[in-house]
Design a protein around this motif. Structure first.
Motif, PDB file in Angstrom:
ATOM      1  N   LYS A 315      -8.404 -10.952  13.458  1.00 34.77           N
ATOM      2  CA  LYS A 315      -7.677 -11.898  14.164  1.00 34.77           C
ATOM      3  C   LYS A 315      -7.616 -11.737  15.646  1.00 34.77           C
ATOM      4  O   LYS A 315      -8.035 -13.071  16.412  1.00 34.77           O
ATOM      5  N   ALA A 316      -7.520 -10.427  16.418  1.00 36.58           N
ATOM      6  CA  ALA A 316      -7.290 -10.420  17.206  1.00 36.58           C
ATOM      7  C   ALA A 316      -8.108 -11.161  18.537  1.00 36.58           C
ATOM      8  O   ALA A 316      -8.090 -11.568  19.386  1.00 36.58           O
ATOM      9  N   ALA A 317      -9.024 -10.876  17.516  1.00 35.49           N
ATOM     10  CA  ALA A 317     -10.545 -10.481  18.253  1.00 35.49           C
ATOM     11  C   ALA A 317     -11.149 -12.079  18.417  1.00 35.49           C
ATOM     12  O   ALA A 317     -12.504 -12.331  19.297  1.00 35.49           O
ATOM     13  N   GLY A 318     -10.396 -12.922  17.732  1.00 38.73           N
ATOM     14  CA  GLY A 318     -10.642 -14.205  17.504  1.00 38.73           C
ATOM     15  C   GLY A 318     -11.861 -14.711  16.512  1.00 38.73           C
ATOM     16  O   GLY A 318     -12.623 -15.428  16.318  1.00 38.73           O
ATOM     17  N   ILE A 319     -11.671 -13.653  15.326  1.00 40.62           N
ATOM     18  CA  ILE A 319     -13.318 -13.720  14.632  1.00 40.62           C
ATOM     19  C   ILE A 319     -11.668 -14.437  13.279  1.00 40.62           C
ATOM     20  O   ILE A 319     -10.359 -14.285  12.708  1.00 40.62           O
ATOM     21  N   ASP A 320     -12.159 -15.695  12.506  1.00 38.85           N
ATOM     22  CA  ASP A 320     -11.972 -15.904  11.619  1.00 38.85           C
ATOM     23  C   ASP A 320     -11.525 -15.828  10.345  1.00 38.85           C
ATOM     24  O   ASP A 320     -13.039 -15.179   9.291  1.00 38.85           O
ATOM     25  N   ILE A 321     -10.569 -16.079   9.638  1.00 41.26           N
ATOM     26  CA  ILE A 321      -9.763 -15.126   8.461  1.00 41.26           C
ATOM     27  C   ILE A 321      -9.782 -16.213   7.351  1.00 41.26           C
ATOM     28  O   ILE A 321      -9.002 -16.794   8.091  1.00 41.26           O
ATOM     29  N   ILE A 322     -10.429 -16.380   6.890  1.00 41.93           N
ATOM     30  CA  ILE A 322     -10.542 -17.157   5.639  1.00 41.93           C
ATOM     31  C   ILE A 322      -9.918 -16.079   4.362  1.00 41.93           C
ATOM     32  O   ILE A 322      -9.822 -15.433   3.737  1.00 41.93           O
ATOM     33  N   LEU A 323      -9.364 -17.238   3.167  1.00 37.20           N
ATOM     34  CA  LEU A 323      -8.707 -16.956   2.549  1.00 37.20           C
ATOM     35  C   LEU A 323      -9.852 -16.632   1.052  1.00 37.20           C
ATOM     36  O   LEU A 323     -10.492 -17.857   0.457  1.00 37.20           O
ATOM     37  N   GLY A 324      -9.170 -16.403   0.407  1.00 35.57           N
ATOM     38  CA  GLY A 324     -10.245 -15.179  -0.723  1.00 35.57           C
ATOM     39  C   GLY A 324      -9.114 -14.674  -1.747  1.00 35.57           C
ATOM     40  O   GLY A 324      -8.777 -14.362  -0.776  1.00 35.57           O
TER      41      GLY A 324
END
Length: 421
Positions: A315-324
């Protein structure tokens, strides 16, 4: 089609931003208008719901489940009760897809259904290892024997064509090397995985992959995958894995709750939720019992803390985290619908998300990354998949379980009929 609906005097989180007090008008299953003002209607047939002190959010999209057919059609119905209006199945027998899609279309009390159809499997590979660890019946072994057994480019071409005929919403790869697990399944070659990704991309298909180890994640990212359906739990994150994500602009669907069950470290939290009155009233006795148990396939190297750390750094690197959630019939420690809420809370409590960021991961962002352009936000012209909760989940993420109303395409789930009385 349901009559027009006006929800007013509520806080609105539209999937991206907050409206402190506003109104949403629904017509013909779609969002007609979103306003910061107090809308009024002249048509007496319009259903009006006024709920000060409540928050309206988009229907939750669970980006990772494995549905199963039972005589009560439990999966899609239970999900909708919990405000999960879309389930994204990540490996399913092709013969079940028609039944799931028909139920989702015809039953207003069932969540919508998306699927990969059958995942890109090999003989003896994942997920056969985890399924047979809990179920060694002849019936299960016979079912597994029908799964794809991919070996070469010709197999890949045929597999992708089969998924196109199934109208699969995305392509699911399996890349489980067994690092961090007590099982060590056969692993597809990277050449095969790259052929799958390249062939899927030629047909405009999104690709996602299972991997639960650091090295497996790096390897499958280098094969060109668009997203991961888990994070890893065998080692701490490295610059190498972050760079691999960034190189692909790939997303991560971490399934932290399922990984906590895998390592058994999540059991205490699972038991707490199983005894929460808000959860108990929506789950069967069997569902509550399953929620208190763990998958327990992690070895001594595995810890869910590595998973939490990976999400914080991605997340800190700007990568999208999505819910599952990775909810599944055999997946102990999970429950369809409920586990999406558990996952939202875990993102906040363990991974440094704000409640707003967590809610975005489970609504607008998961929809964007999985290419569902008709949902995930409360915006004009989109599906009226809506969830009403008491309180303010933008301040306390735990309030997502204070469910007071769930609408799929503007139709109220019958569990919440008393909202109108």
């Amino acid at each position: 089609m349901a009559p027009a609906l006006l929800i007013k005097n509520v806080r609105i989180f539209d999937g991206e931003n907050e409206i402190p007090c506003g109104s949403v008008l629904v017509e013909n299953g779609l969002i007609k208008q979103v306003s910061r003002e107090q809308l009024s209607v002249s048509d007496n047939s319009t259903i009006v719901v006024s709920k000060p002190g409540h928050t309206l959010i988009p229907g939750i999209v669970d980006g990772h489940v494995h549905g199963d057919i039972d005589d009560k059609n439990t999966v899609l119905r239970q999900a909708l009760k919990f405000g999960v209006t879309t389930l994204c199945d990540m490996h399913q027998e092709a013969e079940n897809i028609g039944a799931f899609r028909a139920q989702a279309t015809q039953d207003p009390d069932s969540a919508d259904f998306k699927t990969s159809s059958a995942a890109a499997t090999i003989l003896g590979g994942w997920p056969a290892a985890v399924i047979t660890a809990h179920d060694k019946s002849e019936e299960t072994r016979a079912r597994i024997a029908t799964w794809p057994d991919l070996k070469n480019q010709a197999d890949v071409d045929a597999y992708i064509q089969d998924r196109i005929r199934d109208k699969a919403d995305y392509i699911k790869l399996m890349h489980e090397d067994g690092n961090g697990l007590i099982v060590k399944p056969p692993l597809p070659s990277l050449e095969l995985q790259k052929a799958l990704v390249d062939t899927a991309h030629k047909h405009g298909l999104l690709t996602v992959a299972h991997a639960t180890s650091l090295q497996g994640t790096i390897d499958i990212l280098r094969a060109g995958i668009d997203g991961l359906t888990h994070t890893f739990c065998d080692k701490p994150p490295t610059k190498e894995v972050i760079d691999a994500y960034l190189a692909n602009n790939a997303h991560c669907n971490p399934t932290l709750v399922a990984l906590g069950s895998l390592t058994t470290e999540g059991q205490k939290e699972q038991e707490k939720y199983a005894h929460d009155p808000r959860v108990q009233k929506l789950l069967s006795a069997e569902g509550k019992q399953k929620l208190c148990a763990c998958i327990g396939l992690g070895n001594d190297d595995a810890t869910v803390e590595f998973a939490y750390q990976s999400v914080r750094e991605l997340k800190a690197a700007g990568i999208d985290i999505i819910l599952g959630s990775d909810s599944a019939g055999p997946a102990l420690g999970t429950a369809f619908g409920f586990s999406a809420h558990h996952e939202l809370a875990t993102l906040v409590k363990k991974c440094g998300f704000t409640p707003k960021e967590a809610l975005r991961s489970g609504t607008s962002l998961v929809s964007k990354r999985l290419r569902f352009n008709d949902r995930g936000r409360i915006a004009e012209g989109l599906r009226a998949d809506l969830v009403l909760v008491e309180g303010n989940p933008l301040e306390d993420i735990d309030d997502t379980l204070n469910l007071r109303g769930v609408w799929k395409q503007g139709t109220l789930c019958s569990t919440y009929n008393d909202i109108l009385t």
